[in-house]
Scaffold this active site. Structure first.
Site, mmCIF file in Angstrom:
data_model
loop_
_atom_site.group_PDB
_atom_site.id
_atom_site.type_symbol
_atom_site.label_atom_id
_atom_site.label_comp_id
_atom_site.label_asym_id
_atom_site.label_seq_id
_atom_site.Cartn_x
_atom_site.Cartn_y
_atom_site.Cartn_z
ATOM 1 N N CYS A 1 13.413 -78.694 65.699
ATOM 2 C CA CYS A 1 13.856 -80.205 66.660
ATOM 3 C C CYS A 1 13.463 -81.380 66.097
ATOM 4 O O CYS A 1 14.164 -82.095 65.748
ATOM 5 C CB CYS A 1 12.941 -79.720 67.872
ATOM 6 S SG CYS A 1 13.647 -78.260 68.672
ATOM 7 N N PHE B 1 11.940 -79.587 77.571
ATOM 8 C CA PHE B 1 10.805 -80.324 76.558
ATOM 9 C C PHE B 1 10.099 -79.130 76.262
ATOM 10 O O PHE B 1 8.899 -79.116 75.965
ATOM 11 C CB PHE B 1 10.265 -81.254 77.806
ATOM 12 C CG PHE B 1 10.912 -82.422 77.932
ATOM 13 C CD1 PHE B 1 11.032 -83.515 77.179
ATOM 14 C CD2 PHE B 1 11.223 -82.676 79.354
ATOM 15 C CE1 PHE B 1 11.940 -84.581 77.636
ATOM 16 C CE2 PHE B 1 11.956 -83.438 79.601
ATOM 17 C CZ PHE B 1 12.396 -84.681 79.034
HETATM 18 C C1 UGA Z 1 9.006 -79.880 70.057
HETATM 19 C C2 UGA Z 1 8.570 -80.707 71.193
HETATM 20 O O1 UGA Z 1 7.078 -80.691 70.947
HETATM 21 C C3 UGA Z 1 8.891 -80.190 72.457
HETATM 22 O O2 UGA Z 1 8.537 -81.053 73.636
HETATM 23 C C4 UGA Z 1 10.458 -80.013 72.512
HETATM 24 O O3 UGA Z 1 10.921 -79.662 73.634
HETATM 25 C C5 UGA Z 1 11.009 -79.342 71.381
HETATM 26 O O4 UGA Z 1 10.497 -79.811 70.148
HETATM 27 C C6 UGA Z 1 12.554 -79.224 71.347
HETATM 28 O O5 UGA Z 1 13.066 -80.469 71.118
HETATM 29 O O6 UGA Z 1 13.099 -78.405 71.584
HETATM 30 P P1 UGA Z 1 8.529 -77.508 68.794
HETATM 31 O O7 UGA Z 1 9.503 -78.077 67.730
HETATM 32 O O8 UGA Z 1 8.360 -76.270 69.235
HETATM 33 O O9 UGA Z 1 8.539 -78.721 70.057
HETATM 34 O O10 UGA Z 1 6.895 -77.965 68.113
HETATM 35 P P2 UGA Z 1 5.744 -79.024 68.248
HETATM 36 O O11 UGA Z 1 4.708 -78.484 68.843
HETATM 37 O O12 UGA Z 1 6.409 -80.134 68.695
HETATM 38 O O13 UGA Z 1 5.336 -79.011 66.585
HETATM 39 C C7 UGA Z 1 6.429 -79.575 65.673
HETATM 40 C C8 UGA Z 1 5.869 -79.573 64.251
HETATM 41 O O14 UGA Z 1 4.659 -80.611 64.301
HETATM 42 C C9 UGA Z 1 5.260 -78.213 63.765
HETATM 43 O O15 UGA Z 1 5.568 -78.098 62.496
HETATM 44 C C10 UGA Z 1 3.666 -78.711 63.838
HETATM 45 O O16 UGA Z 1 2.737 -77.839 62.846
HETATM 46 C C11 UGA Z 1 3.618 -80.123 63.423
HETATM 47 N N1 UGA Z 1 2.266 -80.892 64.132
HETATM 48 C C12 UGA Z 1 2.108 -80.874 65.481
HETATM 49 C C13 UGA Z 1 1.733 -81.560 63.306
HETATM 50 O O17 UGA Z 1 1.751 -81.514 62.088
HETATM 51 N N2 UGA Z 1 0.405 -82.115 63.694
HETATM 52 C C14 UGA Z 1 0.141 -82.182 65.160
HETATM 53 O O18 UGA Z 1 -0.849 -82.857 65.494
HETATM 54 C C15 UGA Z 1 0.948 -81.470 66.073
#
Ligand code: UGA
Length: 435
Positions: free
Chosen positions: A260, A149
């Site tokens: 992801c 995760f």
């Molecule tokens: C995501 C999950 O959060 C992890 O728990 C999981 O392990 C991982 O995928 C995976 O499957 O390996 P990650 O892809 O590193 O992690 O990034 P996130 O922090 O989840 O952000 C994803 C996207 O959502 C980014 O582009 C971010 O800018 C966007 N985001 C995030 C928003 O637009 N709004 C928010 O409030 C939060």
């Protein structure tokens, strides 16, 4: 314990070093000789805060090594499979061929008994299928599924102090081994869920589907806010005070990208379809559609700021990574917008503190600058697309002195509208009222 890790990408490299940090003796395997050489020299092959120091520290203990030879994994009591499962070209489904190949290599090279532990994100049913392969071809190897995760940008912390451990196992012996591997975080209070293969696989995709839904929910609210003249940031703050909702992952803006969330929700829909449960996940199609719509809306706002046409206008793009604290540009909303603006005639200059090298490789046709000031020089509009702390801290007056026109579109709702308007900028954002 003696631990092996197959695949040293974002997940595997961090996992290998973190396992050594937890006291295990670790061999990380990857087919990419260049990556193995860099990791062996304590150089992180990608930008991840803390990974360089962790590699340095664990390599000097002698407990961590990297190799291109799968035979070097023989003798490990536990071998983690950390290879990628990208979206298949032209389909929603995930491509599991790297996982299949990794398991086939373990069957060929592991002579001593071992627990093979899948960490890759896979369609539910994959673990059962692979367990049957091991039973048939290598009965001395047992399978377990232990989804990951970690968040990029916080990967080391998330691995050493996981907020939960999900152990999909078929025997008490497998559970015991995994509890030994994770003895330190378990002793420090990380909760453990022991379950079957299918549940372990589903926990992972369900978590990512929930996060994606939460983001698209607030972005749908942003669309309504724009139509009604309301403010989505205040709305998120207000609903976020309800503990049942929570403020985290309610940041409206350009939406989610990366390696992801986008591919995981698509693969989840595809797998549910194969299982005859497609109706259960049709809402994820809407989650995906809302998310992709944010990118076109951002291009619309950029065009509006340029008076209705992007042709001949200089557009500064702040941010190329899919999120801050990462150099990952897989399905990056920022680069997607930059490319669309360029296709519509804009003269685009992109900057990013960490992802420029990757961006140049994938989008060689875009222009790049090393700093925000350089990118913004002579710009008709500045687009903030990845909310790096250094962009949040930009001084509106100083940036205002280098641009041609003071038009700003904040794609991440990361800046203070009043401060920028006071410095003579027009400030537009997704889901916020126009003044
Ligand atoms: C995501 C999950 O959060 C992890 O728990 C999981 O392990 C991982 O995928 C995976 O499957 O390996 P990650 O892809 O590193 O992690 O990034 P996130 O922090 O989840 O952000 C994803 C996207 O959502 C980014 O582009 C971010 O800018 C966007 N985001 C995030 C928003 O637009 N709004 C928010 O409030 C939060």
């Amino acid at each position: 314990m003696r631990v092996g890790v197959v695949g040293c990408g974002y997940l595997g490299a961090v996992h290998a070093a973190s396992m050594a940090e937890l006291g295990h003796e670790v061999v990380g395997h990857d087919v990419d000789a260049d990556k193995v050489a860099r990791l062996s020299a304590a150089q992180a092959p990608f930008f991840e805060p803390g990974l360089g120091e962790l590699l340095e520290r664990t390599l000097t203990t002698g407990r961590l090594s990297f190799s291109t030879d799968p035979a070097d994994l023989d003798g490990a009591e536990v071998v983690f499979v950390c290879v990628g499962t990208p979206q298949r070209a032209g389909e929603l489904a995930a491509d599991t061929s790297f996982v299949d190949a990794a398991v086939a290599a373990l069957v060929e090279h592991l002579r001593s008994p071992a627990l093979v532990v899948g960490k890759s994100t896979v369609p539910v049913g994959t673990a059962a299928r692979l367990a049957a392969v091991l039973e048939r071809d290598a009965p001395h190897l047992e399978l377990a599924w232990n989804p990951e995760f970690l968040r990029e940008g916080h990967a080391v912390e998330d691995t050493v102090h996981p907020d939960r451990l999900v152990l999909g196992v078929r025997s008490a012996e497998a559970e015991k081994r995994l509890r030994e591997v994770y003895a330190t975080p378990i002793a420090q209070g990380s909760p453990v869920v022991v379950t079957d293969f299918a549940t372990a696989e589903l926990v992972k995709v369900a978590a990512n589907a929930f996060l994606a839904t939460k983001i698209s929910f607030i972005n749908a609210m942003a669309e309504v806010c724009e139509a009604a003249g309301a403010d989505v940031v205040q709305l998120a703050d207000a609903i976020g005070y309800d503990d049942r909702i929570g403020r985290r992952f309610l940041n409206a803006g350009l939406g989610f990208g990366g390696g992801c969330l986008p591919k995981d929700i698509r693969a989840f829909m595809a797998r549910a379809g194969e299982l005859g449960a497609d109706q259960a996940l049709t809402f994820l199609r809407e989650v995906d559609a809302i998310n992709m719509r944010r990118r076109s809306r951002m291009v619309d706002l950029a065009r509006e700021a340029c008076g209705g046409s992007l042709i001949g206008h200089k557009v500064a793009v702040l941010g190329a990574a899919f999120k801050p604290h990462s150099d990952d540009i897989r399905d990056s909303p920022a680069l997607n917008v930059a490319a669309q603006v360029q296709l519509q005639g804009g003269d685009v200059v992109v900057t990013d503190p960490a992802a420029l090298e990757n961006a140049r490789r994938l989008y060689p046709g875009l222009a790049y600058a090393d700093t925000a000031e350089e990118a913004a020089t002579g710009a008709d509009v500045v687009l903030l697309l990845t909310e790096w702390p250094q962009y949040r801290a930009l001084d509106p007056a100083a940036l205002g002195a280098v641009v041609r026109r003071r038009h700003l579109v904040d794609g991440r709702n990361a800046l203070d509208p009043a401060a920028w308007r006071d410095a003579g900028w027009t400030y537009r954002a997704l889901g916020r009222p126009v003044v």
